[in-house]
Design an enzyme around this catalytic site. Structure first.
Site, PDB file in Angstrom:
ATOM      1  CG  MET A  60      20.701 -26.631  17.966  1.00 62.52           C
ATOM      2  SD  MET A  60      19.806 -28.028  18.634  1.00 62.52           S
ATOM      3  CE  MET A  60      20.328 -27.986  20.322  1.00 62.52           C
ATOM      4  CG  HIS A 116      26.423 -20.315  20.203  1.00 64.69           C
ATOM      5  ND1 HIS A 116      25.569 -20.091  21.258  1.00 64.69           N
ATOM      6  CD2 HIS A 116      26.201 -21.591  19.823  1.00 64.69           C
ATOM      7  CE1 HIS A 116      24.869 -21.173  21.505  1.00 64.69           C
ATOM      8  NE2 HIS A 116      25.224 -22.113  20.657  1.00 64.69           N
TER       9      HIS A 116
HETATM   10  P1  AMP Z   1      24.454 -25.561  20.023  1.00 67.87           P
HETATM   11  O1  AMP Z   1      23.742 -24.315  19.669  1.00 67.87           O
HETATM   12  O2  AMP Z   1      24.445 -25.877  21.497  1.00 67.87           O
HETATM   13  O3  AMP Z   1      24.058 -26.740  19.163  1.00 67.87           O
HETATM   14  O4  AMP Z   1      25.990 -25.297  19.703  1.00 67.87           O
HETATM   15  C1  AMP Z   1      26.413 -24.855  18.450  1.00 67.87           C
HETATM   16  C2  AMP Z   1      27.910 -24.924  18.376  1.00 67.87           C
HETATM   17  O5  AMP Z   1      28.476 -24.127  19.429  1.00 67.87           O
HETATM   18  C3  AMP Z   1      28.457 -26.351  18.581  1.00 67.87           C
HETATM   19  O6  AMP Z   1      29.568 -26.546  17.733  1.00 67.87           O
HETATM   20  C4  AMP Z   1      28.871 -26.337  20.024  1.00 67.87           C
HETATM   21  O7  AMP Z   1      29.893 -27.269  20.332  1.00 67.87           O
HETATM   22  C5  AMP Z   1      29.372 -24.911  20.171  1.00 67.87           C
HETATM   23  N1  AMP Z   1      29.358 -24.517  21.580  1.00 67.87           N
HETATM   24  C6  AMP Z   1      28.323 -24.623  22.457  1.00 67.87           C
HETATM   25  N2  AMP Z   1      28.690 -24.209  23.683  1.00 67.87           N
HETATM   26  C7  AMP Z   1      29.994 -23.848  23.584  1.00 67.87           C
HETATM   27  C8  AMP Z   1      30.960 -23.340  24.515  1.00 67.87           C
HETATM   28  N3  AMP Z   1      30.657 -23.124  25.786  1.00 67.87           N
HETATM   29  N4  AMP Z   1      32.201 -23.081  24.051  1.00 67.87           N
HETATM   30  C9  AMP Z   1      32.532 -23.290  22.752  1.00 67.87           C
HETATM   31  N5  AMP Z   1      31.665 -23.770  21.832  1.00 67.87           N
HETATM   32  C10 AMP Z   1      30.423 -24.042  22.245  1.00 67.87           C
END
Ligand code: AMP
Length: 281
Positions: free
Chosen positions: A30, A37
């Site tokens: 997102m 990420h």
């Molecule tokens: P988001 O943008 O928050 O929807 O996250 C996108 C992807 O990044 C998802 O697969 C999340 O699980 C992963 N993600 C978010 N925060 C972390 C983190 N701190 N460590 C590893 N992966 C993450």
């Protein structure tokens, strides 16, 4: 690195990439990218010939009164970060293109979505599975990368991939943390400096659970109580859930036996943070 907004365009580009025999890795996000990420993008870049990253703040996975409008956005910054981590194509669709007038198709994974974040955020996982299925159809990756930080989401998506016979590997990578243990999240941005300090109680409580299990404690009620005490040392913390569940069905456990997931969701003001770890006896 190309930046594409139109679903039809990405389809055409992917067709060309595949014709050349290249493998496609995919990282859906997102946006407001951070090291969490970037760890996914870097891994995708190591394991695939062509890496697609999507940035889409998916309205379907936000409930009424949640943070859809204020969710942080910074495309310029994201573009540079994604490129430097190894992204070849950044896909940034609009809501109108993803859900045109009359859109009517949704994906629901049952049971696994009932507890934890599913209970606090009704409809959230229906939004996640629907958008990820659409993105998988557009990008047709051979590998897609997700973070353990969203443990329930990863499990729900794995179930969707299996149940719908989707032809891809879903790879889950470890949670990336700040030096003080706080799991990286675009939502950390919302925290005041006081809340940011207090937010370390999430990981502290998870580490305590791990310690207790390693020292022989198996009763989840005892562990949860002690975790709750750690979280309550933060004056601004309001516990949303604090659960110890099995790793297949995410059902609450009374006694720890084998591997389980310890998962917490805590609110600081209007900011809701989640974190989790696996523990094992
Ligand atoms: P988001 O943008 O928050 O929807 O996250 C996108 C992807 O990044 C998802 O697969 C999340 O699980 C992963 N993600 C978010 N925060 C972390 C983190 N701190 N460590 C590893 N992966 C993450």
């Amino acid at each position: 690195m190309q930046v594409i907004t139109k679903p039809d365009t990405i389809r055409e580009i992917i067709k060309g990439v595949k014709k050349k025999g290249m493998t496609v890795g995919f990282v859906p996000t997102m946006g407001f990218l951070h090291e969490g990420h970037l760890s996914l993008i870097r891994r995708a870049s190591l394991e695939n010939d062509f890496v697609v990253v999507s940035i889409f703040v998916n309205p379907l996975q936000f409930g009424v009164g949640e943070d859809f409008e204020r969710y942080p956005r910074d495309l310029e910054r994201d573009r540079e970060l994604a490129r430097s981590a190894g992204c070849d194509l950044l896909f940034v669709p609009s809501s109108k293109d993803m859900y045109p007038q009359g859109y009517a198709t949704f994906i629901d994974v049952e049971r696994l979505t009932e507890g934890l974040c599913g209970a606090s955020r009704p409809g959230h996982f229906r939004g996640v599975t629907t958008v990820v299925a659409k993105l998988f159809n557009l990008v047709s990756p051979s590998k897609a990368y997700f973070g353990q930080k969203d443990a329930q989401q990863a499990l729900v998506l794995k179930k969707m991939v299996t149940d719908l016979n989707m032809d891809l590997d879903l790879i889950v990578l470890p949670t990336v943390r700040e030096p003080d243990g706080l799991a990286m999240s675009s939502r950390n941005q919302y925290l005041t400096s006081e809340e940011r300090k207090e937010a370390t109680v999430l990981y502290k409580s998870l580490l305590l659970a791990k310690e207790l299990v390693e020292s022989g404690e198996k009763d989840t009620h005892v562990i949860r109580k002690k975790m709750g005490e750690v979280i309550c040392t933060a004056k601004g913390a309001v516990i949303d859930y604090l659960e110890i569940v099995d790793t297949k069905e995410l059902k609450p456990l009374d006694l720890i036996n084998g591997q389980c997931l310890v998962a917490v969701a805590v609110k600081f003001g209007t900011t809701r943070l989640i974190d989790n770890i696996f523990v094992e006896v």
